[in-house]
Design a protein around this motif. Structure first.
Motif, short mmCIF file in Angstrom:
data_model
loop_
_atom_site.label_atom_id
_atom_site.label_comp_id
_atom_site.label_asym_id
_atom_site.label_seq_id
_atom_site.Cartn_x
_atom_site.Cartn_y
_atom_site.Cartn_z
N ALA A 211 3.64 -10.33 12.15
CA ALA A 211 4.89 -9.67 12.52
C ALA A 211 4.60 -8.22 12.90
N LEU A 212 5.58 -7.62 13.51
CA LEU A 212 5.53 -6.21 13.85
C LEU A 212 6.51 -5.49 12.93
N PHE A 213 6.04 -4.47 12.27
CA PHE A 213 6.90 -3.69 11.39
C PHE A 213 7.00 -2.28 11.93
N ARG A 214 8.17 -1.72 11.83
CA ARG A 214 8.37 -0.32 12.19
C ARG A 214 8.77 0.42 10.93
N ILE A 215 8.03 1.43 10.61
CA ILE A 215 8.35 2.26 9.45
C ILE A 215 8.87 3.57 9.99
N ASP A 216 10.06 3.94 9.60
CA ASP A 216 10.65 5.19 10.03
C ASP A 216 10.95 6.02 8.79
N ASP A 217 10.12 7.03 8.54
CA ASP A 217 10.29 7.86 7.35
C ASP A 217 11.14 9.09 7.62
N GLY A 218 11.70 9.18 8.81
CA GLY A 218 12.55 10.31 9.13
C GLY A 218 11.74 11.60 9.24
N VAL A 219 12.34 12.69 8.85
CA VAL A 219 11.71 14.00 8.94
C VAL A 219 10.68 14.14 7.83
N ASN B 34 4.22 9.29 -3.18
CA ASN B 34 3.71 8.58 -2.01
C ASN B 34 4.79 7.70 -1.40
N HIS B 35 4.68 7.45 -0.11
CA HIS B 35 5.49 6.43 0.55
C HIS B 35 4.87 5.09 0.18
N ARG B 36 5.68 4.05 0.15
CA ARG B 36 5.17 2.73 -0.24
C ARG B 36 5.61 1.70 0.79
N PHE B 37 4.68 0.85 1.19
CA PHE B 37 4.98 -0.24 2.12
C PHE B 37 4.70 -1.56 1.41
N VAL B 38 5.64 -2.51 1.52
CA VAL B 38 5.47 -3.85 0.96
C VAL B 38 5.74 -4.84 2.08
N ASP B 39 4.73 -5.64 2.41
CA ASP B 39 4.87 -6.68 3.42
C ASP B 39 5.58 -7.86 2.78
N THR B 40 6.82 -8.09 3.15
CA THR B 40 7.62 -9.16 2.54
C THR B 40 7.30 -10.54 3.11
N TYR B 41 6.55 -10.57 4.21
CA TYR B 41 6.16 -11.84 4.82
C TYR B 41 4.66 -11.83 5.11
N PRO B 42 3.81 -11.77 4.08
CA PRO B 42 2.37 -11.60 4.31
C PRO B 42 1.69 -12.76 5.04
N GLN B 43 2.29 -13.93 5.06
CA GLN B 43 1.67 -15.08 5.72
C GLN B 43 2.09 -15.21 7.18
N SER B 44 3.01 -14.38 7.60
CA SER B 44 3.54 -14.49 8.96
C SER B 44 3.18 -13.25 9.77
N PHE C 282 0.84 -1.20 0.00
CA PHE C 282 0.00 0.00 0.00
C PHE C 282 0.87 1.24 0.00
N GLU C 283 0.29 2.35 -0.42
CA GLU C 283 0.96 3.64 -0.44
C GLU C 283 0.30 4.56 0.58
N TYR C 284 1.06 5.53 1.07
CA TYR C 284 0.52 6.46 2.06
C TYR C 284 1.21 7.80 1.98
N LYS C 285 0.57 8.81 2.55
CA LYS C 285 1.10 10.16 2.66
C LYS C 285 0.82 10.67 4.07
N TYR C 286 1.53 11.71 4.45
CA TYR C 286 1.28 12.38 5.72
C TYR C 286 0.51 13.67 5.45
N VAL C 287 -0.47 13.92 6.29
CA VAL C 287 -1.23 15.17 6.21
C VAL C 287 -1.35 15.75 7.61
N ILE C 288 -1.58 17.04 7.66
CA ILE C 288 -1.90 17.71 8.92
C ILE C 288 -3.31 18.25 8.78
N LYS C 289 -4.14 17.92 9.74
CA LYS C 289 -5.54 18.28 9.67
C LYS C 289 -5.92 19.11 10.90
#
Length: 70
Positions: free
Chosen positions: A59-67, A47-57, A25-32
């Motif tokens: 897991a906990l993922f941490r996404i760090d997009d920095g600033v 957009n930022h893009r996330f790909v789950d490399t282990y979809p059957q398992s 999936f893809e995502y963006k940051y917004v301020i509302k």
């Protein structure tokens, strides 16, 4: 849109169940502005893009997009 919460200064987080999301999936940051439900800022660029490399398992993922790109 999914709201995030601040963990500490300049660090935001959200907990999501990957079972409820597609493997990619893809995502963006917004301020509302919650007072009148309007967008104050929409992140420019690709957009930022996330790909789950282990979809059957589970897991906990941490996404760090920095600033955030302003």
């Amino acid at each position: 849109m999914l709201p995030m919460s601040v963990a500490r200064y300049a660090t935001w987080h959200i907990r999501l169940s990957l079972c409820d999301l597609p493997a990619e999936f893809e995502y963006k940051y917004v301020i509302k502005d919650t007072a009148d439900d309007t967008f104050v800022y929409w992140q420019p660029g690709a957009n930022h893009r996330f790909v789950d490399t282990y979809p059957q398992s589970p897991a906990l993922f941490r996404i760090d997009d920095g600033v955030i790109r302003l």
